[in-house]
Design an enzyme around this catalytic site. Structure first.
Site, PDB file in Angstrom:
ATOM      1  N   HIS A 425       0.833  -1.208   0.000  1.00 47.81           N
ATOM      2  CA  HIS A 425       0.000   0.000   0.000  1.00 47.81           C
ATOM      3  C   HIS A 425       0.864   1.254   0.000  1.00 47.81           C
ATOM      4  O   HIS A 425       0.575   2.237  -0.685  1.00 47.81           O
ATOM      5  CB  HIS A 425      -0.919   0.024   1.221  1.00 47.81           C
ATOM      6  N   CYS A 756      27.392  -0.337 -32.789  1.00 48.92           N
ATOM      7  CA  CYS A 756      26.996  -0.097 -31.400  1.00 48.92           C
ATOM      8  C   CYS A 756      28.103   0.691 -30.719  1.00 48.92           C
ATOM      9  O   CYS A 756      29.238   0.239 -30.627  1.00 48.92           O
ATOM     10  CB  CYS A 756      26.709  -1.401 -30.666  1.00 48.92           C
TER      11      CYS A 756
END
Length: 797
Positions: A425, A756
């Site tokens: 919660h 890359c």
């Protein structure tokens, strides 16, 4: 029922007679239960039976006890400062709880409980008594946990008492504060009580489930938290639960097992049935066996996930659900479902990224909530009785962030807790308030102290980090609907699976480089040969650590294969069905030696950078069985989990003959190029890859230029040498010749070719050169993606 409230409506209704349209009378929680009982039972969604009192019954109770004036007076005095929040809340709750039941409402509740007892086949069945505010679970507010829940309530008298306390809980301090935040009129909100037959999860397990990723909003995941016993410990954040992630699009295919992530939680305590009506529940420590075991089997994880997908499809929106497993041989049940109200409504058009500068020492790690960075001074509070001393803008540090603390949570710069998971919660409310949090650190209240300056970083993925001192950080916000389209594909370099979904909204063309070694070093942690050749591993701390990690695996190698496959799956999932190119391991020997058990199997080399690394290891008897585990993991990823968008890349392949030997070993391990769509790429990072590009093109489906190593080996410059830093440049004419040459050769051979590296983001002219040379794709780190996309678009004009 025939009983009616003073306004003419019913006093209570059975779940099966409710639909989602009844929210004004029974609140979102109970309307949703009714909708699922009535509409989803035939689809395999199991819910315990029960009934709900109506808003009309609440208003009748308030009127019969003359409470309107009490409520109005206390709330008015709160508004003008004559009463504090705790004083106003206590006054109202005491008055509501002291009320007496109007005879018609009492009779209706007693009669319904008896009917429920007949259905259950027992005289006084245990029920859960839950509150459902009529303004609860609306599209822009969750109200989750704002009112009370009472578990293991038995008998009519106990039920009536629990129902009165439910009414009183409409005015908990946290509920009053939450309505103020959301702008709801306190007196316009009513409360419905849900009375639901208990599932014996005190002897089984329970938890929370979301049909999206709660942190990133990635909508293709089911996230499940699980703990032993009743579910309140998970909801309250009192335990660190197990966490499971499942890929939703593959759930319809029962031949796949799309579980992307399983993390064992500490599960320190569990809530079970108490001894009697005075103590209906109690919390006890879990056993060592329970703490070391997963609550759910893989079959149960998939069953719950399929329930989540059916519920989401029915409602047409992401959902927040609670579930329970009957420990007396019963099945899995859904006990609550409500719309998810944070990520699903965030829009997603603007992308905000945080970049940390220099930080102090990393003090603690835990589960991140949100993706922000915050700094502040610690305010350590261990009891709700002390929340009055909280300082605005401080970092709230506590054991568990109880819902009663909402009034100060919204004033905190960040929140740090010892316990709890991402579906507790406290985490839900932190998310809704937009306050970053790190939960489940284990020892924040032990290591941090009042007034200490810290940085709370949730920017690195699932794992949040707390640093000493206040670090500098940058925030960049970009509108994703303004990202230009390009013909050249712009892909991502990824290493950390936990961070992948944070970037899912980027319009990337896939993953151009996924570094396997990151997953091995950070999630697997064990050298593969320490598992395949365990009998040669000397006794000591490494062996003890390996025994702990592989506990529960009949075959220790299965630990490596499963952990590696699941780690990589989180990267493959994020941009599916776009390709995810996974580079096989490219550790240097000194890096391999740093893994658990690694020192026993690795040679010492003077220059590991150009030593026993990459392809040369895969067919060598010194590592061949370790490479076999890597291949098994890729097969698991493609075949069992189902990500056939996964392609394989071979690093540091020095010669054509070496390429042949690697492909042969891969085939022996079930990875045959061209079979089931498997493509195999090769890194182009050695001058020989350029010189012999035509021959390499006959053996591989594509090239990926590793600009760092290619620059290093072309110029003979150690890329890590400070003394030679001025000589290291991807834009050196010799390096550019290498890059342009291999692009031309790859295109002539009909092979794909990409690069890359960071050079295209740092130097726009470098991106332009690549585009003009005809490169197919450029792969960069996520934080560079937007800049490179713009550079490429400019170059294509």
């Amino acid at each position: 029922m025939d009983d009616h409230a003073r306004g003419g409506g019913p006093l209570l209704t059975w779940f099966e007679d409710l639909t989602r349209d009844d929210l004004p009378e029974v609140g979102g929680k109970n309307a949703s239960l009714g909708e699922m009982v009535a509409r989803l039972g035939s689809q395999g969604i199991r819910l315990p039976p029960g009934f709900a009192t109506t808003a009309g019954a609440y208003r009748s109770y308030i009127a019969a006890n003359g409470l309107e004036a009490v409520l109005a007076a206390a709330l008015g005095q709160l508004a003008d400062g004559r009463l504090t929040l705790p004083e106003a809340g206590r006054r109202i709750r005491a008055a509501v709880a002291a009320g007496t039941w109007p005879p018609d409402i009492e009779q209706a509740i007693r009669a319904a409980y008896r009917t429920l007892a007949e259905r259950a086949g027992m005289p006084e069945p245990a029920v859960a008594v839950r509150s459902s505010a009529t303004a609860e679970d609306l599209p822009d507010a969750s109200f989750a946990g704002q009112q009370e829940t009472f578990l293991n309530i038995r008998g009519e008298a106990a039920l009536l008492s629990a129902c009165r306390r439910c009414y009183a809980s409409l005015f908990t301090d946290r509920a009053i504060t939450y309505r103020q935040i959301k702008g709801f009129d306190h007196l316009a909100v009513a409360l419905s009580i849900g009375v639901q037959l208990m599932v014996r999860s005190d002897e089984g397990g329970s938890g929370v489930m979301f049909s999206l990723d709660t942190e990133s909003g990635f909508d293709k995941l089911v996230l499940i938290n699980a703990a032993w016993g009743l579910g309140e410990t998970v909801v309250q954040g009192a335990v660190s639960p197990d966490e499971y992630q499942v890929y939703k699009p593959f759930l319809d295919d029962e031949s796949r097992v799309p579980i992307l992530h399983k993390a064992l939680g500490a599960k320190e305590i569990k809530m079970i049935y108490g001894a009697g009506p005075e103590t209906p529940t109690r919390t006890v420590p879990t056993s060592k066996a329970e703490r070391e075991s997963f609550v759910l089997s893989e079959a149960e994880i998939l069953e719950l996930s399929r329930m989540a997908v059916r519920i989401e499809r029915h409602y047409g929106q992401p959902m927040d659900m609670e579930w329970a497993r009957d420990g007396q041989g019963g099945p899995l049940y859904i006990v609550q479902a409500r719309p998810e109200t944070v990520q699903s409504r965030s829009g997603g058009h603007a992308f905000r990224s945080y970049r940390l500068g220099t930080t102090g020492e990393a003090l603690l790690r835990g589960l991140s909530v949100d993706s922000a960075v915050a700094t502040g001074e610690v305010c350590l509070i261990e009891s709700a009785a002390d929340i009055g001393r909280f300082r605005d803008g401080a970092v709230l540090v506590t054991s568990t962030t109880d819902p009663d603390w909402v009034p100060i949570m919204k004033r905190a710069a960040a929140i740090v807790t010892d316990h709890g998971g991402r579906t507790s919660h406290a985490a839900i409310i932190s998310r809704e308030l937009g306050v970053p949090a790190i939960v489940g650190t284990g020892q924040a209240t032990h290591l941090l102290h009042d007034g200490q300056a810290i940085t709370v970083s949730c920017a690195g993925g699932d794992e949040g980090v707390i640093y000493a001192g206040k670090a500098e950080f940058e925030v960049e916000e970009t509108r994703l609907d303004e990202v230009p389209q390009t013909r050249t594909k712009v892909m991502l370099n990824m290493a950390n699976p936990a961070a992948a979904t944070r970037w899912w909204r980027l319009p990337a063309d896939g993953v151009g480089l996924a570094r396997m070694e990151f997953v091995i070093s950070n999630e697997v942690k064990v050298h593969p040969l320490a598992l395949t050749r365990y009998d040669r591993l000397p006794a000591g701390p490494d062996r003890d650590a390996i025994d702990r990690l592989t506990r529960g695996y009949a075959d220790r190698t299965e630990y490596f294969v499963e952990t590696l496959a699941r780690g990589l799956s989180r990267i493959a999932a994020t941009w599916y069905p776009n390709p995810a190119i996974i580079r096989m391991s490219d550790f240097k020997t000194n890096e391999y030696a740093g893994l658990l058990g690694g020192a026993a199997f690795e040679p010492r080399e003077e220059n590991p950078m150009i030593g026993f690394r990459g392809a040369s290891r895969y067919y060598s008897e010194a590592y061949r069985d370790g490479f076999a585990l890597e291949c098994r993991a890729i097969r698991r990823l493609r075949e069992t989990i189902g990500f056939r968008n996964v392609l394989v890349m071979i690093p540091f392949c020095r010669t054509v003959g070496e390429a042949d030997r690697v492909l042969e070993v891969m085939a022996e391990n079930g990875l045959r190029r061209g079979e089931d769509g498997l493509e195999v790429y090769v890194m182009c990072e050695i001058p020989s890859n350029v010189i012999e590009a035509e021959a390499f093109a006959e053996r591989f489906d594509g090239f990926s230029i590793g600009s760092n190593d290619l620059t290093q080996l072309t110029l003979g410059v150690d890329r890590d040498s400070e003394a030679l830093a001025s000589l290291f440049s991807e834009r050196d004419p010799a390096v550019l010749w290498m890059i342009q040459t291999v692009i031309a050769k790859a295109r002539k051979a009909g092979r794909k070719i990409g690069l890359c590296g960071q050079a295209p983001s740092n130097h726009p002219e470098f991106a332009k050169l690549l585009v003009q040379a005809g490169i197919d794709s450029i792969s960069v780190t996520p934080d560079s993606f937007l800049a490179v996309k713009r550079h490429v678009a400019e170059a294509e004009r």
